[in-house]
Design a protein around this motif. Structure first.
Motif, PDB file in Angstrom:
ATOM      1  N   ILE A   1      -1.304  -0.347   2.128  1.00  0.00           N
ATOM      2  CA  ILE A   1      -0.817  -0.032   0.780  1.00  0.00           C
ATOM      3  C   ILE A   1      -1.436   1.291   0.327  1.00  0.00           C
ATOM      4  CG2 ILE A   1      -0.670  -0.822  -1.600  1.00  0.00           C
ATOM      5  CD1 ILE A   1       0.915  -2.546   0.241  1.00  0.00           C
ATOM      6  N   ALA A   2      -0.599   2.153  -0.267  1.00  0.00           N
ATOM      7  CA  ALA A   2      -1.079   3.452  -0.744  1.00  0.00           C
ATOM      8  C   ALA A   2      -0.462   3.744  -2.105  1.00  0.00           C
ATOM      9  CB  ALA A   2      -0.726   4.556   0.255  1.00  0.00           C
TER      10      ALA A   2
ATOM     11  N   VAL B   1       4.357   0.917  -5.480  1.00  0.00           N
ATOM     12  CA  VAL B   1       3.385   1.461  -4.524  1.00  0.00           C
ATOM     13  C   VAL B   1       4.089   1.716  -3.201  1.00  0.00           C
ATOM     14  CG1 VAL B   1       1.364   0.401  -5.595  1.00  0.00           C
ATOM     15  CG2 VAL B   1       2.649  -0.868  -3.846  1.00  0.00           C
ATOM     16  N   TRP B   2       3.413   2.476  -2.338  1.00  0.00           N
ATOM     17  CA  TRP B   2       3.911   2.741  -1.000  1.00  0.00           C
ATOM     18  C   TRP B   2       3.211   1.838   0.007  1.00  0.00           C
ATOM     19  CZ3 TRP B   2       3.824   8.826  -0.950  1.00  0.00           C
ATOM     20  CH2 TRP B   2       4.938   9.300  -1.644  1.00  0.00           C
ATOM     21  N   LEU B   3       3.950   1.464   1.022  1.00  0.00           N
ATOM     22  CA  LEU B   3       3.395   0.752   2.169  1.00  0.00           C
ATOM     23  C   LEU B   3       3.690   1.610   3.394  1.00  0.00           C
ATOM     24  CD1 LEU B   3       2.154  -1.609   3.696  1.00  0.00           C
ATOM     25  CD2 LEU B   3       4.347  -2.795   3.550  1.00  0.00           C
ATOM     26  N   ASN B   4       2.659   2.238   3.942  1.00  0.00           N
ATOM     27  CA  ASN B   4       2.816   3.105   5.109  1.00  0.00           C
ATOM     28  C   ASN B   4       2.649   2.275   6.370  1.00  0.00           C
ATOM     29  OD1 ASN B   4       3.205   5.462   3.569  1.00  0.00           O
ATOM     30  ND2 ASN B   4       1.001   5.715   3.319  1.00  0.00           N
ATOM     31  N   ALA B   5       3.767   1.987   7.053  1.00  0.00           N
ATOM     32  CA  ALA B   5       3.764   1.118   8.233  1.00  0.00           C
ATOM     33  C   ALA B   5       3.741   1.965   9.500  1.00  0.00           C
ATOM     34  CB  ALA B   5       4.995   0.218   8.227  1.00  0.00           C
ATOM     35  N   ALA B   6       2.887   1.589  10.455  1.00  0.00           N
ATOM     36  CA  ALA B   6       2.780   2.284  11.741  1.00  0.00           C
ATOM     37  C   ALA B   6       3.749   1.637  12.729  1.00  0.00           C
ATOM     38  CB  ALA B   6       1.353   2.219  12.266  1.00  0.00           C
ATOM     39  N   VAL B   7       4.858   2.301  12.973  1.00  0.00           N
ATOM     40  CA  VAL B   7       5.912   1.778  13.857  1.00  0.00           C
ATOM     41  C   VAL B   7       5.692   2.330  15.263  1.00  0.00           C
ATOM     42  CG1 VAL B   7       8.399   1.646  14.250  1.00  0.00           C
ATOM     43  CG2 VAL B   7       7.492   1.667  11.919  1.00  0.00           C
ATOM     44  N   PRO B   8       5.662   1.495  16.304  1.00  0.00           N
ATOM     45  CA  PRO B   8       5.513   2.010  17.667  1.00  0.00           C
ATOM     46  C   PRO B   8       6.618   2.999  18.010  1.00  0.00           C
ATOM     47  CG  PRO B   8       5.222  -0.366  17.632  1.00  0.00           C
ATOM     48  CD  PRO B   8       5.697   0.029  16.263  1.00  0.00           C
TER      49      PRO B   8
ATOM     50  N   GLU C   1       8.708   1.450  -0.069  1.00  0.00           N
ATOM     51  CA  GLU C   1       8.382   1.374  -1.495  1.00  0.00           C
ATOM     52  C   GLU C   1       8.496  -0.072  -1.948  1.00  0.00           C
ATOM     53  OE1 GLU C   1      10.362   3.262  -5.389  1.00  0.00           O
ATOM     54  OE2 GLU C   1       9.512   4.738  -3.989  1.00  0.00           O
ATOM     55  N   LEU C   2       7.405  -0.582  -2.555  1.00  0.00           N
ATOM     56  CA  LEU C   2       7.350  -1.972  -3.001  1.00  0.00           C
ATOM     57  C   LEU C   2       7.136  -2.023  -4.506  1.00  0.00           C
ATOM     58  CD1 LEU C   2       4.960  -3.519  -0.309  1.00  0.00           C
ATOM     59  CD2 LEU C   2       7.441  -3.733  -0.385  1.00  0.00           C
TER      60      LEU C   2
ATOM     61  N   PRO D   1      -3.922  -0.193  -3.508  1.00  0.00           N
ATOM     62  CA  PRO D   1      -4.022   0.744  -2.391  1.00  0.00           C
ATOM     63  C   PRO D   1      -5.233   0.459  -1.513  1.00  0.00           C
ATOM     64  CG  PRO D   1      -3.410   1.892  -4.391  1.00  0.00           C
ATOM     65  CD  PRO D   1      -3.719   0.485  -4.795  1.00  0.00           C
ATOM     66  N   GLY D   2      -4.999   0.499  -0.193  1.00  0.00           N
ATOM     67  CA  GLY D   2      -6.048   0.182   0.770  1.00  0.00           C
ATOM     68  C   GLY D   2      -5.886  -1.175   1.411  1.00  0.00           C
TER      69      GLY D   2
END
Length: 484
Positions: A115-116, A244-251, A299-300, A309-310
């Protein structure tokens, strides 16, 4: 027994033991005889069983091991349909088959995210005029405040003279002059509310309160009591928390399955059993070099500010299941250079085939090319069969080949000289044939049709085409070379 008889018996026994020892040593030191070819069976080449990839055109001792080379007979050469394995051995190997079938795979991708703050929801608080900070309200970075929360009281000396002139003009009753004086106050950066207060009270008010335009968390705060500020100086930054933003690490391998506008579901350890729904607003253009991942920005909504965030989250990217041709994941052999499966054919034959695979989920993998629906593949024991096929020289079916229930026969070309013609058989001294890894040698072929020998004779140089069968190589065409 006299002493003389005893001595004679001991001497005879010693001689017998010595002869036996010498015979044993002689037997051990004799080299093993070369493996003699069986009569009537044409030999393709000789090889060392410990190094089967290396082939020799004549018998002898192996340059690798202290052993004789072994002949490889033509009738042992595997057919184009693959390597044949005895059914009893297949059972001992624990071979298990699976059918290539049409099915569906979930198109979703699971990833982790953090979350950011939503950087699109940032308010910057600046001083609209030069002045002095008279009072602060005890705020600090990280405080969560509502819209209109006071940050500091600012004294602006320049406003006092302008407000005095405005009040004097207002007493004249000239509407045009009053309108011009009010516009001058606005150009000096005076808030509309303060101008209205001066009009109502008829008194100069050159102290203004700096407040937050929106609610959120104070990210930076650059105002202290007694300090001097310049016009346009940034006093604070406030980041909204409504979304808030959710920055997801996609393979990287799943990047094609993630698109902006796609819906996602997030779960957090902080709120077990609860899901949060959002939408992808962007897929950032740069990949992380170390983790080989792309960042999908989700975006959530954040009612009540519960998503902080965090926090870590598990993200499930939605999508309708898509049809695909499927095989068990365990059936796929990845060599590093290519991807193979072992196809089970009729008569206990097994053929390695190249495939192109795609998505994988729930123990099944999508086959994009190389197989057809209904094909039988080996799901257990395929590595042993693949090793046997490699030792036997079986060539894997390439992706360019059209998948079918039975592999089409493969024809090989060669050039040679006719040494003998006998009925439906021809003996050829042929040049090397790289396609089947044969060196130059003399061997016997069977003619698919005895009429092929009508236009040729012993001693002719010919071009020929042949197929590999279980009974050995079969010549399909035989043509005399021109210029003879």
């Amino acid at each position: 027994m006299t002493r003389r008889q005893t001595l004679i018996l001991a001497a005879a026994l010693a001689v017998a033991l010595g002869a036996g020892f010498g015979l044993g040593r002689f037997t051990e030191q004799q080299p093993a005889a070369p493996a003699a070819p069986k009569a009537g069976r044409p030999v393709l080449y000789w090889y060392d069983p410990m190094y089967p990839a290396q082939r020799f055109d004549k018998p002898g001792k192996s340059p690798f091991m202290d052993m004789q080379l072994v002949p490889k007979y033509a009738d042992e050469q595997p057919a184009a349909g693959g390597v044949q394995v005895d059914p009893a051995k297949v059972q001992n190997l624990g071979v298990r088959l699976a059918t290539v079938e049409q099915g569906t795979l979930p198109s979703g991708v699971t990833a982790t995210g953090v979350i950011a703050f939503n950087d699109r929801d940032v308010a910057v608080v600046q001083a609209k005029a030069a002045g002095f900070v008279q009072r602060v309200y005890g705020r600090a970075p990280g405080d969560v405040v509502g819209a209109g929360a006071p940050l500091a009281d600012l004294l602006v000396p320049e406003w006092a003279g302008a407000q005095g002139e405005f009040l004097a003009v207002r007493r004249t009753g000239d509407a045009a002059l009053i309108r011009a004086a009010r516009q001058r106050l606005q150009l000096l950066g005076m808030p509309t509310g303060l101008i209205s207060a001066v009009e109502r009270s008829g008194r100069v008010q050159n102290v203004t309160t700096i407040a937050t335009p929106t609610g959120g968390v104070i990210k930076t705060l650059g105002v202290r009591s007694g300090m001097t500020v310049a016009a346009g100086q940034t006093l604070a930054e406030v980041n909204g928390l409504g979304r808030v933003w959710l920055n997801a690490a996609v393979p990287e391998s799943a990047a094609g399955q993630v698109q902006p506008g796609q819906t996602v579901t997030a779960t957090l350890a902080a709120y077990p059993g609860e899901t949060f729904n959002g939408q992808i607003t962007a897929v950032l253009p740069q990949a992380e070099a170390e983790s080989r991942t792309l960042t999908a920005r989700v975006e959530l909504p954040n009612p009540g500010g519960r998503l902080r965030p965090g926090m870590f989250a598990t993200v499930q990217f939605g999508g309708a299941p898509q049809p695909a041709l499927l095989v068990p994941s365990e059936a796929v052999i990845r060599t590093g250079r290519r991807t193979l499966v072992m196809i089970a054919g009729p008569g206990g034959r097994y053929l390695p085939a190249e495939v192109r695979v795609g998505r994988e989920a729930d123990g099944r993998i999508e086959v994009i090319a190389g197989l057809a629906q209904g094909d039988k593949v080996v799901a257990s024991g395929q590595f042993l069969l693949d090793s046997e096929a490699s030792l036997s020289g079986v060539q894997a079916r390439r992706l360019s080949a059209t998948p079918s229930k039975a592999a089409a026969p493969v024809t090989y070309q060669g050039v040679g000289r006719i040494e003998q013609l006998a009925g439906d058989k021809v003996t050829l001294s042929h040049e090397p044939i790289p396609a089947v890894q044969w060196p130059a040698m003399t061997m016997q072929f069977r003619l698919a049709d005895p009429r092929l020998a009508r236009e040729v004779k012993v001693g002719d140089r010919v071009t020929f085409a042949f197929e590999q069968t279980q009974a050995g190589p079969v010549v399909r065409s035989l043509r005399r070379m021109g210029g003879q």
